[in-house]
Design an enzyme around this catalytic site. Structure first.
Site, short mmCIF file in Angstrom:
data_model
loop_
_atom_site.label_atom_id
_atom_site.label_comp_id
_atom_site.label_asym_id
_atom_site.label_seq_id
_atom_site.Cartn_x
_atom_site.Cartn_y
_atom_site.Cartn_z
N SER A 81 0.79 -1.24 0.00
CA SER A 81 0.00 0.00 0.00
C SER A 81 0.82 1.28 0.00
O SER A 81 0.25 2.36 -0.08
CB SER A 81 -0.92 0.00 1.23
OG SER A 81 -0.17 -0.04 2.43
N VAL B 205 11.39 9.43 -1.41
CA VAL B 205 10.68 9.98 -0.26
C VAL B 205 9.54 9.03 0.08
O VAL B 205 8.59 8.87 -0.69
CB VAL B 205 10.13 11.39 -0.56
CG1 VAL B 205 9.39 11.94 0.65
CG2 VAL B 205 11.27 12.33 -0.95
N TYR C 129 22.28 4.38 9.04
CA TYR C 129 21.49 3.43 8.27
C TYR C 129 22.24 2.12 8.03
O TYR C 129 22.06 1.17 8.79
CB TYR C 129 21.04 4.04 6.92
CG TYR C 129 19.96 3.20 6.27
CD1 TYR C 129 18.63 3.40 6.59
CD2 TYR C 129 20.28 2.16 5.42
CE1 TYR C 129 17.64 2.60 6.04
CE2 TYR C 129 19.31 1.36 4.86
CZ TYR C 129 17.99 1.57 5.18
OH TYR C 129 17.01 0.77 4.64
N ALA D 121 7.94 -2.54 6.10
CA ALA D 121 8.64 -1.67 7.05
C ALA D 121 7.70 -1.47 8.23
O ALA D 121 6.61 -0.93 8.07
CB ALA D 121 8.99 -0.33 6.40
N GLU E 151 -3.58 -1.25 7.19
CA GLU E 151 -4.03 0.13 7.16
C GLU E 151 -5.23 0.34 8.08
O GLU E 151 -5.92 -0.63 8.44
CB GLU E 151 -4.40 0.53 5.72
CG GLU E 151 -3.26 0.42 4.72
CD GLU E 151 -2.13 1.41 4.98
OE1 GLU E 151 -2.33 2.37 5.75
OE2 GLU E 151 -1.04 1.22 4.40
N TYR F 43 7.72 1.51 -2.11
CA TYR F 43 8.13 0.57 -3.14
C TYR F 43 7.18 -0.61 -3.27
O TYR F 43 7.08 -1.22 -4.33
CB TYR F 43 9.56 0.10 -2.87
CG TYR F 43 10.59 1.10 -3.33
CD1 TYR F 43 10.90 1.20 -4.68
CD2 TYR F 43 11.23 1.95 -2.44
CE1 TYR F 43 11.83 2.12 -5.13
CE2 TYR F 43 12.16 2.88 -2.87
CZ TYR F 43 12.45 2.96 -4.22
OH TYR F 43 13.37 3.88 -4.67
N LYS G 212 19.03 -5.27 7.37
CA LYS G 212 19.15 -5.45 5.92
C LYS G 212 20.19 -6.52 5.58
O LYS G 212 20.02 -7.30 4.64
CB LYS G 212 19.50 -4.12 5.25
CG LYS G 212 18.42 -3.06 5.36
CD LYS G 212 17.11 -3.50 4.73
CE LYS G 212 16.06 -2.40 4.78
NZ LYS G 212 14.75 -2.84 4.23
#
Length: 404
Positions: A54, A283, A243, A145, A79, A57, A252
């Site tokens: 949703s 963004v 990061y 995420a 959501e 990416y 990651k």
């Protein structure tokens, strides 16, 4: 129906409401921006599962999959519905718009709303693949995420954190005040402590991705030649301490190690493949929460302009590689690299020079702030061209019905 005139209300990069019409137009614009395939997909199309469909990416993966590969199948997101006082989340409205596009394209896609980490969701998806989609899954895109994850085996809930590893990190970051005036600040982030790294890896690493594959394989649902990709990011040395070398970077790295494990397993069982796809900067609602990333992305856009490749074009390239429409191009660690436009020596040197020069007084000359501000607002359906924001809009939009 609940109709309201919606104006953006935000706390930093977090907006309290979302605009349904703006979200719908944004999805339509992404659909139009996705290049059409050389050979139009025909027939029923391959069966795909997109987890985290949703936003960011994951949304691009869904739309590009529909247009470039003609996928059908299942999309999973988490959501919130509209209430009397608040709109739905932006991803709710984007999902409704994506469902309309899938329907118009003649693709049978089921959109599920719930916890992708749970075994209940895995069972629901497996049942749908078995009963509605012929019992065979061709592709799985993993783009999750999340701040927390509950382990279905133990019931333990893990929380991810954004921290450097080993020592505190000071970095420049970009913020906007209530009037939208930009400010470059230096912020300090204390290092990870205790089990911060372990918890972040438990949430954002490869454990759930592998659990999905194992769950579907145990039901005999992976087609011969099944392929899966988890979406990842490496980024610049300018943001590496917080990061790639920080807690999220540890997650990651675990994701990429999981890809190698899964690749060996799938190759032996179904002649399949597992990869990570390293995407370029964009963004997103997730990226704006990371110190320094907003500043870096604004400066990168200042350097590249329209050469900053949008997610929908990157994911079109990913689908081409997964389906064989384009050669599979892997780096030495078995990753698909869609971030090469960002990480050339020339581009990184130009961004680094601007980073050093960036202050509140100079930032407007160095970064594309108008673009960045608009991109943040568009995450929530605002600042989308062609929308009359003075007009009332219906906020009570239903989740897509998936009855046959």
């Amino acid at each position: 129906m609940n109709e309201r005139v919606l104006t953006p209300r935000n706390r930093g990069f977090l907006f309290l409401d979302s605009h349904p019409a703006g979200c719908e137009r944004l999805v339509a614009d992404m659909w139009q921006a996705c290049p059409a395939p050389v050979d139009a997909p025909d027939g029923d199309g391959p069966v795909a599962l997109v987890i985290g469909s949703s936003a960011g990416y994951g949304l691009a993966a869904t739309l590009a999959g529909l247009k470039r590969a003609g996928i059908r199948g299942i999309c999973v997101a988490f959501e919130k519905a509209p209430t009397v006082r608040r709109t739905a989340t932006a991803g709710w409205y984007r999902t409704a718009a994506t469902a309309d596009i899938a329907r118009a394209a003649g693709r049978d896609v089921v959109f599920l709303n719930g916890d992708a980490f749970s075994d209940a969701m895995k069972d629901e998806v497996a049942d749908l693949i078995e009963q509605r989609f012929g019992g065979r899954l061709d592709y799985l895109i993993y783009s999750v995420a999340a701040p927390r994850r509950t382990d279905p085996d133990t019931g333990a809930t893990y929380a991810s954190v954004l921290k450097p590893i080993g020592r505190a990190n000071r970095t420049k970051t970009l913020v906007f005040d209530d009037d939208g005036v930009p400010e470059v600040r230096e912020v300090a982030t204390e290092p990870a402590e205790g089990d911060d790294v372990r918890q972040t890896v438990a949430v954002m690493g490869g454990a759930d991705w592998e659990r999905w594959i194992d769950h579907l394989a145990a039901r005999g649902l992976l087609a011969d030649g099944f392929a899966t990709a988890a979406l990842s990011y490496i980024g610049s040395s300018l943001t590496a301490a917080i990061y790639r070398q920080g807690t999220i970077g540890a997650a990651k790295a675990h994701l990429e190690a999981t890809a190698r494990t899964l690749n060996d397993k799938l190759d032996k069982t179904v002649g399949g493949r597992a990869v990570t796809s390293v995407n370029g900067a964009a963004v997103t609602q997730s990226s704006t929460a990371i110190p320094g990333i907003a500043l870096y992305t604004g400066l990168l856009r200042g350097v590249l302009g329209d050469g900053l490749v949008p997610p929908i074009h990157q994911l079109a390239a990913l689908w081409d590689q997964l389906t064989g429409a384009a050669p599979l191009a892997l780096d030495d660690e078995g990753r698909i690299r869609l971030d090469t436009f960002e990480l050339t020596d020339e581009v990184q040197a130009a961004v680094a020079e601007r980073w050093e020069a960036a202050t509140t007084a100079t930032i407007a000359e160095l970064a594309d702030l108008d673009w960045f501000r608009a991109e943040v607002r568009r995450l929530y359906g605002f600042s989308v061209p062609g929308i009359d924001y003075a007009a009332p809009v219906t906020t009570d939009v239903p989740w897509p019905d998936h009855t046959a």
